[in-house]
Enzyme design. Sequence first.
Site, PDB file in Angstrom:
ATOM      1  N   GLU A  85       0.809  -1.226   0.000  1.00  0.00           N
ATOM      2  CA  GLU A  85       0.000   0.000   0.000  1.00  0.00           C
ATOM      3  C   GLU A  85       0.840   1.274   0.000  1.00  0.00           C
ATOM      4  O   GLU A  85       1.177   1.802   1.060  1.00  0.00           O
ATOM      5  CB  GLU A  85      -0.935   0.025   1.224  1.00  0.00           C
ATOM      6  N   LYS A 142      -2.934  -2.382  -2.564  1.00  0.00           N
ATOM      7  CA  LYS A 142      -3.926  -1.444  -2.041  1.00  0.00           C
ATOM      8  C   LYS A 142      -3.569  -0.054  -2.543  1.00  0.00           C
ATOM      9  O   LYS A 142      -2.932   0.728  -1.844  1.00  0.00           O
ATOM     10  CB  LYS A 142      -3.924  -1.515  -0.508  1.00  0.00           C
TER      11      LYS A 142
HETATM   12  P1  13P Z   1      -9.552   4.453   4.139  1.00  0.00           P
HETATM   13  O1  13P Z   1     -10.404   3.552   3.285  1.00  0.00           O
HETATM   14  O2  13P Z   1     -10.301   5.172   5.207  1.00  0.00           O
HETATM   15  O3  13P Z   1      -8.637   5.315   3.321  1.00  0.00           O
HETATM   16  O4  13P Z   1      -8.588   3.493   4.970  1.00  0.00           O
HETATM   17  C1  13P Z   1      -8.050   2.407   4.362  1.00  0.00           C
HETATM   18  C2  13P Z   1      -6.790   2.077   5.012  1.00  0.00           C
HETATM   19  O5  13P Z   1      -6.648   1.033   5.602  1.00  0.00           O
HETATM   20  C3  13P Z   1      -5.707   3.035   4.878  1.00  0.00           C
HETATM   21  O6  13P Z   1      -4.535   2.379   5.174  1.00  0.00           O
END
Ligand code: 13P
Length: 337
Positions: free
Chosen positions: A182, A224
């Site tokens: 991510e 992600k």
């Molecule tokens: P949001 O969907 O609120 O952006 O959070 C996702 C998440 O886990 C960010 O690391």
Amino acid sequence: MVVRASAYADELVQTAKTIASPGRGILAMDESNATCGKRLDSIGLENTEANRQAYRTLLVSAPGLGQYISGAILFEETLYQSTVDGKKITDVLVEQNIVPGIKVDKGLVPLAGSNNESWCQGLDGLASREAAYYQAGARFAKWRTVISIPNGPSELAVKEAAWGLARYAAISQDNGLVPIVEPEILLDGEHGIERTFEVAQKVWAETFYYLAENNVIFEGILLKPSMVTPGAECKDRATPQQVADYTLKLLRRRIPPAVPGIMFLSGGQSEVEATQNLNAMNQSPNPWHVSFSYARALQNTCLKTWGGRPENVKAAQDALLLRAKANSLAQLGKYTS
Ligand code: 13P
């Protein structure tokens, strides 16, 4: 060329496939204690372990949640926590057919030598922490680092983010956890969608370069990403169709089809916007499962509806199920508002 042999290779591929199953996505409920405190404060509750436990019990025990949710990302406290009536949270998830996951990064700190950019800590001791998380029932992991467009992004920040993600991914696979990769490109800024697209291409090129250098098994990871959108303060807003077009163009250019699932973060989009954008991306077949890993876009209404009151638990769970179902339909490209 090193051919990587992970004792867990088959299991990793299977776990990733299970999470990336049709009509399902991830519930991100891994807010750190500090972030969870902000959420509880917004409904007038104190940030105590008991309140965090009550809220997380409500989330994981929503009846039938596993129909729409394939994985739940937990904060370390929750991995070892029980529900208010004494069942292990991980057992409740498994009964719901939801794979437990764990946030393993140690958060962001200033990146020395940069223009107020950040880097993500947590590699020291990661292997032994992850071995313990696996024993406790976790089967996938999350590491979130960020890239700021207004502050750069500098070559240094992008390289550091990509390298950290790749080391984390290799260590996670060695310990049986499917890594969610991510690099969040933050929404903040006045830049247009083209600029986000350009930065995202750079970030993903670098990330896959280092993932390959670290012999990460692509079939056993999940991504992600942020959707490609204009900056939050940009006057030119984008339609779901434009967001979908730019985001899919990015994915096709940068993400190998060996990767099983792309689980988007919501990043401050409204609940409906996040669902519409996901739905737009699933209007034609994609080489990967294109789905969600939302925190705020699944939880906002649920949290407000609950308000810390036991008598509102059912209504709050219904609110969560409503969003989960809408995103499940969006994963299948069948959402209508
Ligand atoms: P949001 O969907 O609120 O952006 O959070 C996702 C998440 O886990 C960010 O690391």
